[in-house]
Design a protein around this motif. Structure first.
Motif, PDB file in Angstrom:
ATOM      1  N   ARG A  99     -12.850  12.380  -0.182  1.00  0.00           N
ATOM      2  CA  ARG A  99     -11.667  11.734  -0.749  1.00  0.00           C
ATOM      3  C   ARG A  99     -11.991  10.304  -1.190  1.00  0.00           C
ATOM      4  O   ARG A  99     -11.525   9.850  -2.232  1.00  0.00           O
ATOM      5  CB  ARG A  99     -10.535  11.737   0.264  1.00  0.00           C
ATOM      6  CG  ARG A  99      -9.952  13.093   0.493  1.00  0.00           C
ATOM      7  CD  ARG A  99      -8.748  13.025   1.396  1.00  0.00           C
ATOM      8  NE  ARG A  99      -8.347  14.375   1.748  1.00  0.00           N
ATOM      9  CZ  ARG A  99      -8.032  14.774   2.947  1.00  0.00           C
ATOM     10  NH1 ARG A  99      -8.026  13.920   3.947  1.00  0.00           N
ATOM     11  NH2 ARG A  99      -7.687  16.015   3.173  1.00  0.00           N
ATOM     12  N   LEU A 100     -12.774   9.626  -0.380  1.00  0.00           N
ATOM     13  CA  LEU A 100     -13.181   8.276  -0.738  1.00  0.00           C
ATOM     14  C   LEU A 100     -14.019   8.300  -2.013  1.00  0.00           C
ATOM     15  O   LEU A 100     -13.802   7.513  -2.930  1.00  0.00           O
ATOM     16  CB  LEU A 100     -13.975   7.638   0.406  1.00  0.00           C
ATOM     17  CG  LEU A 100     -14.511   6.229   0.132  1.00  0.00           C
ATOM     18  CD1 LEU A 100     -13.358   5.267  -0.123  1.00  0.00           C
ATOM     19  CD2 LEU A 100     -15.347   5.752   1.292  1.00  0.00           C
ATOM     20  N   GLU A 153      -6.826  14.524 -10.287  1.00  0.00           N
ATOM     21  CA  GLU A 153      -7.306  14.740  -8.931  1.00  0.00           C
ATOM     22  C   GLU A 153      -8.204  13.584  -8.470  1.00  0.00           C
ATOM     23  O   GLU A 153      -8.147  13.173  -7.312  1.00  0.00           O
ATOM     24  CB  GLU A 153      -8.098  16.044  -8.843  1.00  0.00           C
ATOM     25  CG  GLU A 153      -7.251  17.297  -8.986  1.00  0.00           C
ATOM     26  CD  GLU A 153      -8.098  18.557  -9.026  1.00  0.00           C
ATOM     27  OE1 GLU A 153      -7.626  19.584  -8.535  1.00  0.00           O
ATOM     28  OE2 GLU A 153      -9.231  18.504  -9.535  1.00  0.00           O
ATOM     29  N   LEU A 154      -8.998  13.057  -9.386  1.00  0.00           N
ATOM     30  CA  LEU A 154      -9.892  11.971  -9.030  1.00  0.00           C
ATOM     31  C   LEU A 154      -9.140  10.668  -8.815  1.00  0.00           C
ATOM     32  O   LEU A 154      -9.583   9.812  -8.068  1.00  0.00           O
ATOM     33  CB  LEU A 154     -10.959  11.784 -10.120  1.00  0.00           C
ATOM     34  CG  LEU A 154     -11.986  12.908 -10.217  1.00  0.00           C
ATOM     35  CD1 LEU A 154     -12.868  12.686 -11.433  1.00  0.00           C
ATOM     36  CD2 LEU A 154     -12.821  13.001  -8.960  1.00  0.00           C
ATOM     37  N   MET A 155      -7.994  10.484  -9.458  1.00  0.00           N
ATOM     38  CA  MET A 155      -7.273   9.230  -9.384  1.00  0.00           C
ATOM     39  C   MET A 155      -6.230   9.201  -8.274  1.00  0.00           C
ATOM     40  O   MET A 155      -5.558   8.203  -8.083  1.00  0.00           O
ATOM     41  CB  MET A 155      -6.632   8.916 -10.734  1.00  0.00           C
ATOM     42  CG  MET A 155      -7.732   8.667 -11.764  1.00  0.00           C
ATOM     43  SD  MET A 155      -7.242   8.290 -13.413  1.00  0.00           S
ATOM     44  CE  MET A 155      -6.253   6.896 -13.285  1.00  0.00           C
ATOM     45  N   VAL A 156      -6.104  10.281  -7.524  1.00  0.00           N
ATOM     46  CA  VAL A 156      -5.175  10.304  -6.408  1.00  0.00           C
ATOM     47  C   VAL A 156      -5.709   9.405  -5.298  1.00  0.00           C
ATOM     48  O   VAL A 156      -6.871   9.473  -4.939  1.00  0.00           O
ATOM     49  CB  VAL A 156      -5.001  11.755  -5.879  1.00  0.00           C
ATOM     50  CG1 VAL A 156      -4.249  11.778  -4.570  1.00  0.00           C
ATOM     51  CG2 VAL A 156      -4.313  12.593  -6.918  1.00  0.00           C
ATOM     52  N   ASP A 157      -4.837   8.536  -4.759  1.00  0.00           N
ATOM     53  CA  ASP A 157      -5.215   7.689  -3.629  1.00  0.00           C
ATOM     54  C   ASP A 157      -5.342   8.590  -2.417  1.00  0.00           C
ATOM     55  O   ASP A 157      -4.370   9.199  -1.980  1.00  0.00           O
ATOM     56  CB  ASP A 157      -4.142   6.619  -3.408  1.00  0.00           C
ATOM     57  CG  ASP A 157      -4.531   5.622  -2.330  1.00  0.00           C
ATOM     58  OD1 ASP A 157      -5.548   5.848  -1.644  1.00  0.00           O
ATOM     59  OD2 ASP A 157      -3.818   4.618  -2.180  1.00  0.00           O
ATOM     60  N   PRO A 158      -6.546   8.714  -1.834  1.00  0.00           N
ATOM     61  CA  PRO A 158      -6.738   9.656  -0.730  1.00  0.00           C
ATOM     62  C   PRO A 158      -5.894   9.321   0.485  1.00  0.00           C
ATOM     63  O   PRO A 158      -5.542  10.206   1.255  1.00  0.00           O
ATOM     64  CB  PRO A 158      -8.220   9.556  -0.412  1.00  0.00           C
ATOM     65  CG  PRO A 158      -8.757   8.417  -1.178  1.00  0.00           C
ATOM     66  CD  PRO A 158      -7.747   8.028  -2.200  1.00  0.00           C
ATOM     67  N   GLU A 178      -2.352  10.808   0.071  1.00  0.00           N
ATOM     68  CA  GLU A 178      -2.351  12.232  -0.212  1.00  0.00           C
ATOM     69  C   GLU A 178      -1.358  13.037   0.635  1.00  0.00           C
ATOM     70  O   GLU A 178      -0.609  13.841   0.117  1.00  0.00           O
ATOM     71  CB  GLU A 178      -3.762  12.768   0.001  1.00  0.00           C
ATOM     72  CG  GLU A 178      -4.018  14.076  -0.654  1.00  0.00           C
ATOM     73  CD  GLU A 178      -5.475  14.416  -0.549  1.00  0.00           C
ATOM     74  OE1 GLU A 178      -5.791  15.408   0.108  1.00  0.00           O
ATOM     75  OE2 GLU A 178      -6.293  13.660  -1.107  1.00  0.00           O
ATOM     76  N   GLY A 179      -1.309  12.846   1.935  1.00  0.00           N
ATOM     77  CA  GLY A 179      -0.448  13.644   2.793  1.00  0.00           C
ATOM     78  C   GLY A 179       0.878  12.968   3.115  1.00  0.00           C
ATOM     79  O   GLY A 179       1.617  13.423   3.988  1.00  0.00           O
ATOM     80  N   MET A 180       1.216  11.875   2.423  1.00  0.00           N
ATOM     81  CA  MET A 180       2.417  11.107   2.742  1.00  0.00           C
ATOM     82  C   MET A 180       3.618  11.586   1.934  1.00  0.00           C
ATOM     83  O   MET A 180       3.476  12.109   0.832  1.00  0.00           O
ATOM     84  CB  MET A 180       2.198   9.623   2.415  1.00  0.00           C
ATOM     85  CG  MET A 180       1.173   8.927   3.237  1.00  0.00           C
ATOM     86  SD  MET A 180       1.117   7.199   2.702  1.00  0.00           S
ATOM     87  CE  MET A 180       0.064   6.530   3.927  1.00  0.00           C
ATOM     88  N   THR A 181       4.776  11.329   2.520  1.00  0.00           N
ATOM     89  CA  THR A 181       6.015  11.594   1.777  1.00  0.00           C
ATOM     90  C   THR A 181       6.223  10.450   0.791  1.00  0.00           C
ATOM     91  O   THR A 181       5.568   9.407   0.870  1.00  0.00           O
ATOM     92  CB  THR A 181       7.225  11.670   2.725  1.00  0.00           C
ATOM     93  OG1 THR A 181       7.412  10.389   3.312  1.00  0.00           O
ATOM     94  CG2 THR A 181       7.035  12.731   3.803  1.00  0.00           C
ATOM     95  N   GLU A 182       7.144  10.630  -0.119  1.00  0.00           N
ATOM     96  CA  GLU A 182       7.418   9.593  -1.118  1.00  0.00           C
ATOM     97  C   GLU A 182       7.908   8.304  -0.447  1.00  0.00           C
ATOM     98  O   GLU A 182       7.537   7.210  -0.867  1.00  0.00           O
ATOM     99  CB  GLU A 182       8.458  10.084  -2.129  1.00  0.00           C
ATOM    100  CG  GLU A 182       8.675   9.155  -3.290  1.00  0.00           C
ATOM    101  CD  GLU A 182       7.402   8.836  -4.081  1.00  0.00           C
ATOM    102  OE1 GLU A 182       7.261   7.673  -4.509  1.00  0.00           O
ATOM    103  OE2 GLU A 182       6.536   9.712  -4.258  1.00  0.00           O
ATOM    104  N   GLU A 183       8.712   8.416   0.622  1.00  0.00           N
ATOM    105  CA  GLU A 183       9.181   7.230   1.349  1.00  0.00           C
ATOM    106  C   GLU A 183       8.017   6.484   2.004  1.00  0.00           C
ATOM    107  O   GLU A 183       7.960   5.255   2.001  1.00  0.00           O
ATOM    108  CB  GLU A 183      10.228   7.599   2.408  1.00  0.00           C
ATOM    109  CG  GLU A 183      11.535   8.135   1.869  1.00  0.00           C
ATOM    110  CD  GLU A 183      11.462   9.627   1.521  1.00  0.00           C
ATOM    111  OE1 GLU A 183      10.650  10.360   2.126  1.00  0.00           O
ATOM    112  OE2 GLU A 183      12.205  10.044   0.633  1.00  0.00           O
ATOM    113  N   GLU A 184       7.088   7.246   2.598  1.00  0.00           N
ATOM    114  CA  GLU A 184       5.921   6.628   3.226  1.00  0.00           C
ATOM    115  C   GLU A 184       5.044   5.927   2.183  1.00  0.00           C
ATOM    116  O   GLU A 184       4.540   4.828   2.419  1.00  0.00           O
ATOM    117  CB  GLU A 184       5.095   7.686   3.968  1.00  0.00           C
ATOM    118  CG  GLU A 184       5.781   8.243   5.189  1.00  0.00           C
ATOM    119  CD  GLU A 184       5.026   9.420   5.791  1.00  0.00           C
ATOM    120  OE1 GLU A 184       5.109   9.587   7.027  1.00  0.00           O
ATOM    121  OE2 GLU A 184       4.360  10.163   5.054  1.00  0.00           O
TER     122      GLU A 184
END
Length: 188
Positions: A11-12, A38-43, A46-52
């Motif tokens: 992911r890093l 996919e490459l530009m997603v902050d790892p 990735e598993g956070m909700t929109e509020e988080e």
């Protein structure tokens, strides 16, 4: 959706590769199967909700603002310290400031402490610096500097008395020498 084979370290690498892609730089060939999204997603997000995600972004922005405020405070403190130092220097007497401005370019204060001279000695020294070494002095500054140096770094009384006596006798000695030379010419 992230690539299924990407682990924590992956992911890093994916995040860094996305950054490289965004900058238009070539990437490593091992990530050719991933899309730019996919490459530009902050790892981390990735598993956070929109509020988080929003809370994390706000925390990052608060930290950035706090760092900016610390930088401004540090610059203000440095500016205040510099202004206080300049005000302290400006409050000193004119002869001190002038001597430092004109003489301290080439000399340190220890040079003056090692050289105890009478007023004529300092006058000669200041004129020598001006004529032989090109020290820049405005009209009348030599006298202010000479007075200051003679007052603060003057010679002991015995040396001063000897210097003034020699100066007083100099015209008499010159006259006697001229008389002797002229007398010798008349006798030939």
């Amino acid at each position: 959706m992230p690539h299924p084979t990407v682990g924590t370290h992956g992911r890093l690498i994916a995040g860094l590769t996305g950054l490289l892609l965004a900058m238009g730089l070539p990437v490593l060939p091992g990530h050719a199967g991933m899309s730019a999204e996919e490459l530009m997603v902050d790892p981390i997000e990735e598993g956070m909700t929109e509020e988080e995600r929003q809370a994390r972004r706000e925390a990052i922005e608060r930290e950035r603002q706090a760092a900016e405020e610390r930088r401004r405070e540090r610059e203000a403190a440095e500016r205040a310290e510099r202004e206080a130092r300049e005000a302290e220097l400006a409050a000193r007497p004119y002869p001190v400031r002038l001597t430092e401005r004109r003489c301290m370019e080439c000399h340190d204060a220890g040079d003056f402490d090692r050289e105890a001279r009478t007023w004529p000695g300092w006058a000669f020294t200041v004129w020598r610096m001006r004529l032989a070494y090109g020290a820049e002095l405005e009209s009348g500054e030599w006298r202010v500097i000479t007075d200051h140096l003679a007052e603060t770094h003057g010679a002991p009384a015995s040396k001063a008395a000897a210097t003034w006596t020699l100066l007083a006798l100099t015209p008499i000695l010159i006259a006697a020498l001229l008389w002797y030379l002229m007398r010798g010419r008349r006798q030939r």
